[in-house]
Design an enzyme around this catalytic site. Sequence first.
Site, PDB file in Angstrom:
ATOM      1  N   ASN A  14      36.949 -51.257 -24.084  1.00  0.00           N
ATOM      2  CA  ASN A  14      37.468 -51.742 -22.955  1.00  0.00           C
ATOM      3  C   ASN A  14      36.164 -52.785 -22.074  1.00  0.00           C
ATOM      4  OD1 ASN A  14      40.323 -51.198 -22.374  1.00  0.00           O
ATOM      5  ND2 ASN A  14      39.609 -49.207 -23.109  1.00  0.00           N
ATOM      6  N   ASN A 108      41.904 -47.748 -12.891  1.00  0.00           N
ATOM      7  CA  ASN A 108      41.705 -46.776 -14.122  1.00  0.00           C
ATOM      8  C   ASN A 108      42.486 -47.427 -15.353  1.00  0.00           C
ATOM      9  OD1 ASN A 108      40.474 -44.599 -15.643  1.00  0.00           O
ATOM     10  ND2 ASN A 108      42.705 -43.702 -15.388  1.00  0.00           N
ATOM     11  N   HIS A 110      44.528 -45.942 -18.504  1.00  0.00           N
ATOM     12  CA  HIS A 110      44.939 -44.554 -19.096  1.00  0.00           C
ATOM     13  C   HIS A 110      45.806 -44.941 -20.553  1.00  0.00           C
ATOM     14  CE1 HIS A 110      45.656 -40.377 -19.624  1.00  0.00           C
ATOM     15  NE2 HIS A 110      46.788 -40.851 -19.945  1.00  0.00           N
ATOM     16  N   GLU A 148      43.155 -39.510  -5.101  1.00  0.00           N
ATOM     17  CA  GLU A 148      42.701 -38.260  -5.130  1.00  0.00           C
ATOM     18  C   GLU A 148      43.158 -37.352  -6.329  1.00  0.00           C
ATOM     19  OE1 GLU A 148      44.695 -39.100  -2.517  1.00  0.00           O
ATOM     20  OE2 GLU A 148      42.946 -39.881  -1.819  1.00  0.00           O
ATOM     21  N   ASP A 151      45.244 -39.215 -12.356  1.00  0.00           N
ATOM     22  CA  ASP A 151      46.406 -40.307 -12.866  1.00  0.00           C
ATOM     23  C   ASP A 151      47.586 -40.639 -12.179  1.00  0.00           C
ATOM     24  OD1 ASP A 151      44.470 -40.540 -15.213  1.00  0.00           O
ATOM     25  OD2 ASP A 151      45.491 -39.035 -16.258  1.00  0.00           O
ATOM     26  N   GLU A 181      45.492 -51.763 -24.359  1.00  0.00           N
ATOM     27  CA  GLU A 181      44.428 -51.704 -23.309  1.00  0.00           C
ATOM     28  C   GLU A 181      43.569 -53.116 -23.075  1.00  0.00           C
ATOM     29  OE1 GLU A 181      42.211 -48.080 -23.422  1.00  0.00           O
ATOM     30  OE2 GLU A 181      43.517 -47.198 -24.787  1.00  0.00           O
TER      31      GLU A 181
HETATM   32  C1  GAR Z   1      40.493 -45.429 -23.741  1.00  0.00           C
HETATM   33  O1  GAR Z   1      41.519 -45.374 -24.760  1.00  0.00           O
HETATM   34  C2  GAR Z   1      40.722 -45.180 -22.369  1.00  0.00           C
HETATM   35  O2  GAR Z   1      42.115 -45.811 -22.115  1.00  0.00           O
HETATM   36  C3  GAR Z   1      40.583 -43.655 -22.618  1.00  0.00           C
HETATM   37  O3  GAR Z   1      39.378 -43.655 -22.934  1.00  0.00           O
HETATM   38  C4  GAR Z   1      39.244 -44.544 -23.908  1.00  0.00           C
HETATM   39  C5  GAR Z   1      37.780 -45.231 -23.947  1.00  0.00           C
HETATM   40  O4  GAR Z   1      37.400 -46.201 -25.030  1.00  0.00           O
HETATM   41  N1  GAR Z   1      40.485 -43.211 -21.107  1.00  0.00           N
HETATM   42  C6  GAR Z   1      40.997 -42.123 -20.727  1.00  0.00           C
HETATM   43  O5  GAR Z   1      41.486 -41.452 -21.533  1.00  0.00           O
HETATM   44  C7  GAR Z   1      40.969 -41.765 -19.137  1.00  0.00           C
HETATM   45  N2  GAR Z   1      41.777 -40.573 -19.103  1.00  0.00           N
HETATM   46  P1  GAR Z   1      36.388 -47.226 -24.804  1.00  0.00           P
HETATM   47  O6  GAR Z   1      35.146 -46.595 -24.284  1.00  0.00           O
HETATM   48  O7  GAR Z   1      36.333 -47.961 -26.369  1.00  0.00           O
HETATM   49  O8  GAR Z   1      36.810 -48.346 -23.889  1.00  0.00           O
END
Ligand code: GAR
Length: 208
Positions: A14, A108, A110, A148, A151, A181
């Site tokens: 990301n 964020n 998710h 706070e 998600d 994403e």
């Molecule tokens: C992504 O899928 C992101 O949406 C998730 O972690 C991954 C990171 O991938 N985030 C969560 O689960 C937050 N609750 P990346 O390091 O390749 O971007």
Amino acid sequence: MLKVLVCVSGGGTNLQAIIDGVRQGSILDTELVRVISNNKNAYALERAKQAGIPAVCVSPKDYEDREAFNEAFLQAVEEASPDLIVLAGFLVVLPAQLIKRYENRIINIHPSLIPSFCGTGYYGLKVHEGVLARGVKVTGATVHFVDEGTDTGPIIMQKAVEVREDDTPEVLQRRVMEEAEWILLPWCINLIAGGKVTVSDGKVHISE
Ligand code: GAR
């Protein structure tokens, strides 16, 4: 110019989508001022380095207690004086003080359609495992402001992705990244940089 700080924990795909967006002009008026990782081995740090973005590791493991870590983390944020903080796969709970100080300035990503498959315990592959175990036919990704809760903040944008019968968590994770994403996150940052995103009564309004 919107000064953006990105927090990461892992591979950083990301983060890469954001770097590419700024480079290619799909994200305008934005400068990536710093990357913070809680994990010194995160490949995201290498991506930051290759893109010439100052990057630091602030790990809870290097501090005596949570309070000391929170203080160091706050300092690492403040040094960069960002306008926006982006959690791009950041798996550490943020200090409450930071959330208050940066109200509606932390976003964020998710990897599900909130309010499904989110909250404590749902992160990374665990989200996709939950999706497959429940047998839902549609999942997706959500970009939201951070409050706070876990998600629970105002939702900025969501995109649906099909779940297929022969999916494994890894295959589904990749499809959610590719189809949702890596598109949503740069898009939201560009909208915020353009001053098009406002929050009132806990809901997000996006202007034309
Ligand atoms: C992504 O899928 C992101 O949406 C998730 O972690 C991954 C990171 O991938 N985030 C969560 O689960 C937050 N609750 P990346 O390091 O390749 O971007």
